[in-house]
Scaffold this motif. Structure first.
Motif, PDB file in Angstrom:
ATOM      1  N   TYR A 262       0.920  -1.245  -0.045  1.00  0.00           N
ATOM      2  CA  TYR A 262      -0.025   0.063   0.098  1.00  0.00           C
ATOM      3  C   TYR A 262       0.732   1.141  -0.068  1.00  0.00           C
ATOM      4  CZ  TYR A 262      -4.072  -3.137   0.978  1.00  0.00           C
ATOM      5  OH  TYR A 262      -4.851  -4.184   0.707  1.00  0.00           O
TER       6      TYR A 262
ATOM      7  N   VAL B 209      -3.295   1.086  -3.366  1.00  0.00           N
ATOM      8  CA  VAL B 209      -4.193   1.989  -2.665  1.00  0.00           C
ATOM      9  C   VAL B 209      -5.324   2.286  -3.905  1.00  0.00           C
ATOM     10  CG1 VAL B 209      -4.433   4.087  -1.458  1.00  0.00           C
ATOM     11  CG2 VAL B 209      -2.704   2.419  -0.765  1.00  0.00           C
TER      12      VAL B 209
ATOM     13  N   SER C 179      -6.078   0.823  -6.503  1.00  0.00           N
ATOM     14  CA  SER C 179      -7.183  -0.245  -6.860  1.00  0.00           C
ATOM     15  C   SER C 179      -8.450  -0.312  -5.717  1.00  0.00           C
ATOM     16  CB  SER C 179      -6.286  -1.560  -6.795  1.00  0.00           C
ATOM     17  OG  SER C 179      -6.270  -2.134  -5.317  1.00  0.00           O
ATOM     18  N   LEU C 180      -8.198   0.072  -4.400  1.00  0.00           N
ATOM     19  CA  LEU C 180      -9.221   0.095  -3.599  1.00  0.00           C
ATOM     20  C   LEU C 180     -10.017   1.107  -3.847  1.00  0.00           C
ATOM     21  CD1 LEU C 180      -7.283  -0.560  -0.245  1.00  0.00           C
ATOM     22  CD2 LEU C 180      -8.788  -2.198  -1.228  1.00  0.00           C
TER      23      LEU C 180
ATOM     24  N   SER D 281     -12.214   0.821  -6.927  1.00  0.00           N
ATOM     25  CA  SER D 281     -13.093  -0.345  -6.639  1.00  0.00           C
ATOM     26  C   SER D 281     -14.295   0.403  -5.892  1.00  0.00           C
ATOM     27  CB  SER D 281     -12.657  -1.490  -5.810  1.00  0.00           C
ATOM     28  OG  SER D 281     -11.824  -2.201  -6.483  1.00  0.00           O
ATOM     29  N   ALA D 282     -14.033   1.395  -4.933  1.00  0.00           N
ATOM     30  CA  ALA D 282     -14.990   1.928  -4.285  1.00  0.00           C
ATOM     31  C   ALA D 282     -16.011   2.872  -5.116  1.00  0.00           C
ATOM     32  CB  ALA D 282     -14.467   2.743  -3.122  1.00  0.00           C
TER      33      ALA D 282
END
Length: 288
Positions: free
Chosen positions: A88, A104, A106-107, A110-111
């Motif tokens: 991260y 980070v 990618s998170l 995705s959100a």
């Protein structure tokens, strides 16, 4: 020109009590006073560290993160090592600093990438921006800040506000924050106001008055406003959004105060912003 943005992550204090910096203490879950919810401190601290990185401050060192988050230095060092190992964060030996890594991204993607609310919001916001020659912002709450999710601008308005996804605005001192506070359940609002009071000190009496006025405006007419109060050239109108199964959202319209006086806000822009928020709510429900 800029609003009173808040770079970096909110400190964990006073939302939580760090206590002694020992492994056993860090592993212990703590109860947030008055919230009825348990906070796992290592997770909370890791997220606070990740939230400290911004486009203005992409590289941060240990001491900068200690100052930004209020987390003890030994804990910051441990968290940084873990976040690098997990992918991260990236560490530069030359700079002796860290930056966010692809995991980070990618998170975050995705959100938001498949959020039907934001897809619907973009169309509604752009339509409102074009019709009102203004800058339109969608945000949600993150602790004691409002975090920007989406922005749309009318080209002729030419406002350089430097608002982008992830920008933070202080919940206590912005109309977006007042509208957000008005949308929250009373107990949650009371808890947040107690934390704001402890963090703002001598500013609190003035902030309390403006927060109360903003909340009253929302309850009475559906929106609140600030005309040249925080930025002399800017007028801001904000209205809350209520969508089931989503955290409260807020929609705001920002324009030059010369184009958006009190009479125009009360006669035109305020009611239109409330109507846009209601339309967005209905469309988001329909597309669930």
């Amino acid at each position: 020109m800029s609003l009173q943005t808040r770079p970096g992550a909110p400190s964990l204090h006073p939302d939580s009590d760090d206590g002694p910096d020992e492994e056993s203490s860090e592993d212990r879950a703590t109860q947030r006073p008055g919230s009825g919810r348990t906070m796992v401190m290592p997770l909370a601290r890791s997220l606070a560290i990740l939230s400290a990185f911004t486009p203005e401050a992409p590289w941060l060192g240990n001491q900068e993160l200690v100052l930004e988050t209020g987390i003890p230095a030994p804990s910051v060092s441990r968290m940084l090592r873990s976040l690098v190992t997990l992918g991260y964060l990236h560490y530069s030996p030359q700079r002796r600093k860290y930056r966010l890594a692809a995991a980070v991204l990618s998170l975050g993607y995705s959100a938001i990438a498949h959020s039907h609310v934001q897809r619907v919001a973009r169309l509604e916001m752009q339509s409102f921006a074009d019709a009102s020659e203004a800058y339109v912002v969608l945000g949600t709450r993150d602790r004691l800040d409002v975090i920007v999710l989406e922005t749309c601008a009318n080209k002729p308005a030419a406002l350089d506000l430097k608002l982008y996804a992830g920008t933070r605005l202080r919940i206590a001192s912005s109309p977006m924050g007042w509208a957000m506070l008005a949308a929250l359940p009373e107990l949650e609002r009371f808890y947040l106001l107690g934390n704001i009071e402890r963090k703002t000190g001598r500013e609190w009496p003035h902030l309390r008055r403006r927060i109360s006025e903003g909340i009253s405006q929302v309850h009475n007419v559906g929106y609140c406003m600030s005309l040249g109060e925080w930025e002399p050239e800017l007028a801001i109108v904000a209205a809350p959004l209520f969508i089931p199964d989503h955290t409260p959202l807020v929609l705001a319209c920002i324009a030059r105060s010369a184009r958006m006086g009190r009479a125009r806000v009360e006669r035109e822009l305020g009611p239109r912003l409330v109507a846009a928020a209601q339309s967005l709510q209905e469309k988001a429900l329909f597309k669930e």
